[in-house]
Motif scaffolding. Structure first.
Motif, mmCIF file in Angstrom:
data_model
loop_
_atom_site.group_PDB
_atom_site.id
_atom_site.type_symbol
_atom_site.label_atom_id
_atom_site.label_comp_id
_atom_site.label_asym_id
_atom_site.label_seq_id
_atom_site.Cartn_x
_atom_site.Cartn_y
_atom_site.Cartn_z
ATOM 1 N N ASP A 198 0.828 -1.205 0.000
ATOM 2 C CA ASP A 198 0.000 0.000 0.000
ATOM 3 C C ASP A 198 0.865 1.259 0.000
ATOM 4 O O ASP A 198 2.043 1.212 0.370
ATOM 5 N N SER A 225 -3.227 8.416 -2.735
ATOM 6 C CA SER A 225 -4.044 8.233 -1.532
ATOM 7 C C SER A 225 -3.315 8.647 -0.255
ATOM 8 O O SER A 225 -3.329 7.942 0.746
ATOM 9 N N HIS A 256 -10.174 -7.910 -10.487
ATOM 10 C CA HIS A 256 -10.228 -6.452 -10.539
ATOM 11 C C HIS A 256 -11.182 -5.933 -11.607
ATOM 12 O O HIS A 256 -11.182 -4.753 -11.897
ATOM 13 N N LYS A 288 -15.439 -5.055 -3.261
ATOM 14 C CA LYS A 288 -14.123 -4.688 -3.779
ATOM 15 C C LYS A 288 -13.479 -3.565 -2.969
ATOM 16 O O LYS A 288 -12.372 -3.120 -3.267
ATOM 17 N N ARG A 289 -14.204 -3.082 -1.949
ATOM 18 C CA ARG A 289 -13.715 -2.042 -1.045
ATOM 19 C C ARG A 289 -13.421 -0.727 -1.766
ATOM 20 O O ARG A 289 -12.564 0.049 -1.342
ATOM 21 N N LEU A 290 -14.152 -0.484 -2.844
ATOM 22 C CA LEU A 290 -14.009 0.778 -3.558
ATOM 23 C C LEU A 290 -14.941 1.837 -2.984
ATOM 24 O O LEU A 290 -14.708 3.035 -3.144
ATOM 25 N N THR A 338 -17.691 2.569 0.660
ATOM 26 C CA THR A 338 -17.999 2.134 2.016
ATOM 27 C C THR A 338 -19.246 2.857 2.499
ATOM 28 O O THR A 338 -19.633 3.891 1.932
ATOM 29 N N THR A 348 -16.531 6.984 -1.205
ATOM 30 C CA THR A 348 -15.384 6.239 -1.728
ATOM 31 C C THR A 348 -14.363 5.963 -0.621
ATOM 32 O O THR A 348 -14.417 6.546 0.455
ATOM 33 N N THR A 349 -13.425 5.074 -0.916
ATOM 34 C CA THR A 349 -12.426 4.640 0.060
ATOM 35 C C THR A 349 -11.010 4.965 -0.416
ATOM 36 O O THR A 349 -10.806 5.436 -1.536
ATOM 37 N N ASP A 408 -8.956 2.681 -1.115
ATOM 38 C CA ASP A 408 -8.734 1.739 -2.216
ATOM 39 C C ASP A 408 -9.209 2.323 -3.538
ATOM 40 O O ASP A 408 -8.637 2.047 -4.600
ATOM 41 N N ARG A 455 -6.433 4.498 -4.764
ATOM 42 C CA ARG A 455 -5.338 3.686 -5.297
ATOM 43 C C ARG A 455 -5.705 3.094 -6.651
ATOM 44 O O ARG A 455 -4.880 3.046 -7.565
ATOM 45 N N TYR A 456 -6.944 2.637 -6.787
ATOM 46 C CA TYR A 456 -7.396 1.999 -8.026
ATOM 47 C C TYR A 456 -7.272 2.950 -9.212
ATOM 48 O O TYR A 456 -6.864 2.559 -10.304
#
Length: 202
Positions: free
Chosen positions: A19, A61, A86, A128-130, A132, A148-149, A151, A154-155
């Protein structure tokens, strides 16, 4: 004992991290001041550029992480299509964009914008933890609110939400992401007959 340079230590720490690493944590792990760690990142990136390397250390992030150059995305499309875990469908990308620009936002509000049920897509994005659940709306029924998160950042390779493109560029974003990922509706992601908000959290 071999004595490594500051740059080598910073490079090793980032290489070993899955990360993004905040500058402060990076400096602490390396036994440096934060300014020294940031200077090492600049030095390393300059070195990578001189050598024509395919990657840079980028701010993502709220931290720093190795990333391939955006200009190489054309060559990575084939590989991206093979990474099933993904994959994001057009429905997922569209819903994700709505959440990103309008957060915090409820399922009902998303469905008003899209014109179809969003329960299944929200379930996929949560898994997908994109996105929350970030609270409840102060209206009748107190529906769940989504945001949004880290992740998500990062995505899409974003340092923070302030780096989101203008909403008018939404279609360009969707087209680019569909080119990178397999455009395919996943199990449980259909627009009709999806689970309720409560089921989504199970």
């Amino acid at each position: 004992m071999v004595k490594f340079t500051k740059d080598t230590i910073i490079e090793a720490l980032l290489f070993a991290s899955v990360d993004p690493v905040a500058a402060g944590k990076l400096a602490q792990a390396a036994g440096l001041e934060e300014a020294e760690a940031l200077a090492s990142i600049d030095t390393l990136n300059a070195q990578y550029e001189r050598e024509g390397r395919a990657f840079r250390i980028m701010e993502i992030s709220g931290g720093y992480q190795f990333r391939t150059l955006p200009e190489l995305s054309e060559y990575l499309k084939g590989l991206a299509r093979q990474i099933a875990a993904h994959r994001l469908s057009h429905a997922s990308l569209e819903t994700l964009a709505i959440v990103a620009y309008r957060q915090p936002i409820s399922r009902v509000e998303i469905e008003k914008i899209r014109g179809v049920s969003a329960s299944g897509v929200l379930k996929t994005l949560l898994e997908k933890r994109l996105i929350t659940v970030c609270g409840r709306a102060q209206v009748l029924g107190r529906p769940l609110l989504y945001g949004t998160t880290a992740d998500f950042l990062r995505y899409f390779g974003l340092a923070d939400l302030s780096h989101l493109p203008r909403e008018s560029e939404l279609q360009v974003i969707l087209s680019e992401q569909e080119g990178r990922m397999v455009s395919q509706v996943e199990p449980g992601e259909e627009d009709n007959g999806g689970p309720t908000d409560q089921q989504t959290l199970l």
